[in-house]
Motif scaffolding. Structure first.
Motif, short mmCIF file in Angstrom:
data_model
loop_
_atom_site.label_atom_id
_atom_site.label_comp_id
_atom_site.label_asym_id
_atom_site.label_seq_id
_atom_site.Cartn_x
_atom_site.Cartn_y
_atom_site.Cartn_z
N ALA A 192 70.15 -74.61 35.95
CA ALA A 192 70.44 -73.62 36.98
C ALA A 192 69.59 -72.37 36.86
N ARG A 198 75.02 -73.07 49.33
CA ARG A 198 76.46 -72.87 49.22
C ARG A 198 77.25 -73.63 50.28
N ARG A 240 76.62 -79.76 51.76
CA ARG A 240 76.94 -80.71 50.70
C ARG A 240 76.06 -81.95 50.84
N ALA A 284 73.19 -74.02 42.67
CA ALA A 284 74.48 -74.38 43.25
C ALA A 284 74.96 -75.75 42.81
N GLY A 285 74.21 -76.39 41.91
CA GLY A 285 74.63 -77.65 41.35
C GLY A 285 74.10 -78.89 42.03
N HIS A 286 73.20 -78.72 43.00
CA HIS A 286 72.63 -79.88 43.68
C HIS A 286 71.51 -80.50 42.85
N ARG A 287 71.41 -81.79 42.91
CA ARG A 287 70.29 -82.50 42.27
C ARG A 287 69.20 -82.68 43.32
#
Length: 351
Positions: A3, A90, A93, A114-117
């Motif tokens: 991150a 954010r 998805r 934001a945690g997306h790959r």
């Protein structure tokens, strides 16, 4: 993906402002003017008297919407274009987001934070960094591409980017530099028929507003509402709203067009001088029909990392390009400036 923005050896959070140390001639940052024009400063200054009130974006939103011939519900003002990328990360998805590289790294950094790959579609220098829509995975449901692209300066045909749009996919065109292109050629800002299209704009580059943070995005109303829901309240200040309104008026658009035409002349001069240097190549300027149009030039030359340091010693800040996925230590990005600045740079270039 970490991150902190580091990914596979690329520092995605490195930007040109880290190169532009005080006292150096700044060829690292792509802001095109040393300060905003007086008329714009006056409009921003006039807004300061109302700082006691919470900022109301209605007038500026209407001005931007009118400038692009769209309804106000299809406009979202943002705290610089960079905030738009955070909102995307954010609010959306995606199952398979893909960023087309080399390009501005903040979209990927924001998605990763934001945690997306994040996947990458890497354009080739051998092809002049030309976009081939077939190179983007068919199952990508979020695709981000710059046009013109930073740092390659390539202006992709609008039809080629539009070919990436399809139902079930969000297509993001980062047009932060499009107002530096005469006539805003190849812009998708007027396209309301493409499913999932989001166009992101910045007021930073042309108007010298990096410190004010002013930008916006254009999209279908339902997409705008999804992104607005992820935006902090009052994220765009009253001075930034004043700037957005002023920069959308006919006088400003005419001035931007004049600046774009002058930048094209200055860019051609910089290209000619760089091509005369031994070992310097400009892949996006070849073949005879150059793809590069933005107010910066991507240079390939052996030992570019060392050349950059030598030029710093001689008073010039250039943007290292090894932080862009798809590039490496033999690349540099140089902002287009007036011919006298170009001449001074070429005189200082290590031989």
């Amino acid at each position: 993906m970490p991150a902190d923005g580091a990914s596979a050896g690329y520092d995605l959070r490195h930007h040109g402002d880290r190169e532009a140390t005080a006292g150096l001639i700044d060829l690292a940052v792509n802001v095109r003017v040393p300060q905003p024009p007086r008329w714009l400063l006056e409009r921003v200054a006039a807004s300061l008297a109302g700082l006691a009130a919470y900022p109301d974006p209605a007038r500026a939103t209407a001005a931007v919407a009118s400038r692009h011939g769209r309804p106000a519900r299809e406009v979202l003002l943002t705290s610089g274009a960079a905030e738009a990328f955070v909102l995307l990360a954010r609010a959306l998805r995606p199952r398979r987001p893909v960023v087309v590289h080399p390009q501005f790294t903040e979209p990927e950094a924001a998605l990763a934070a934001a945690g997306h790959r994040v996947g990458r579609a890497i354009l080739s220098a051998a092809d002049g960094f030309e976009l081939d829509p077939a190179g983007v995975p068919d199952d990508a449901d979020l695709v981000i591409i710059g046009n013109p692209t930073n740092p390659t300066a390539v202006l992709h045909p609008a039809a080629r980017i539009a070919a990436l749009a399809k139902p079930g996919r969000i297509l993001v065109a980062d047009e932060a530099f499009i107002d530096a292109i005469p006539g805003e050629a190849e812009s998708l800002a007027a396209r309301r028929d493409l499913p999932g299209l989001i166009v992101i704009r910045s007021l930073t580059k042309t108007w010298g507003l990096a410190g004010l943070r002013a930008g916006y995005l254009l999209a279908a109303a339902d997409l705008v509402e999804r992104l607005r829901a992820a935006q902090p309240l009052w994220s765009v200040s009253a001075p930034a709203l004043a700037a957005a309104e002023a920069c959308s008026e006919p006088r400003a658009l005419a001035e931007a067009e004049h600046l774009a035409r002058q930048a094209a002349v200055d860019r051609e001069y910089l290209e000619q001088r760089l091509y005369a240097l031994p070992g310097v190549d400009l892949p996006a300027v070849r073949p005879r029909e150059p793809r590069a149009r933005a107010p910066f030039v991507l240079v390939h030359t052996p030992g570019a990392d060392k050349i950059r340091l030598r030029l710093r010693e001689r008073g010039f800040a250039l943007r290292r390009a090894d932080t862009f996925p798809g590039l490496g230590p033999n690349w540099l990005r140089i902002a287009v400036r007036a011919p006298e600045v170009t001449d001074a740079l070429i005189a200082a270039w290590p031989r």
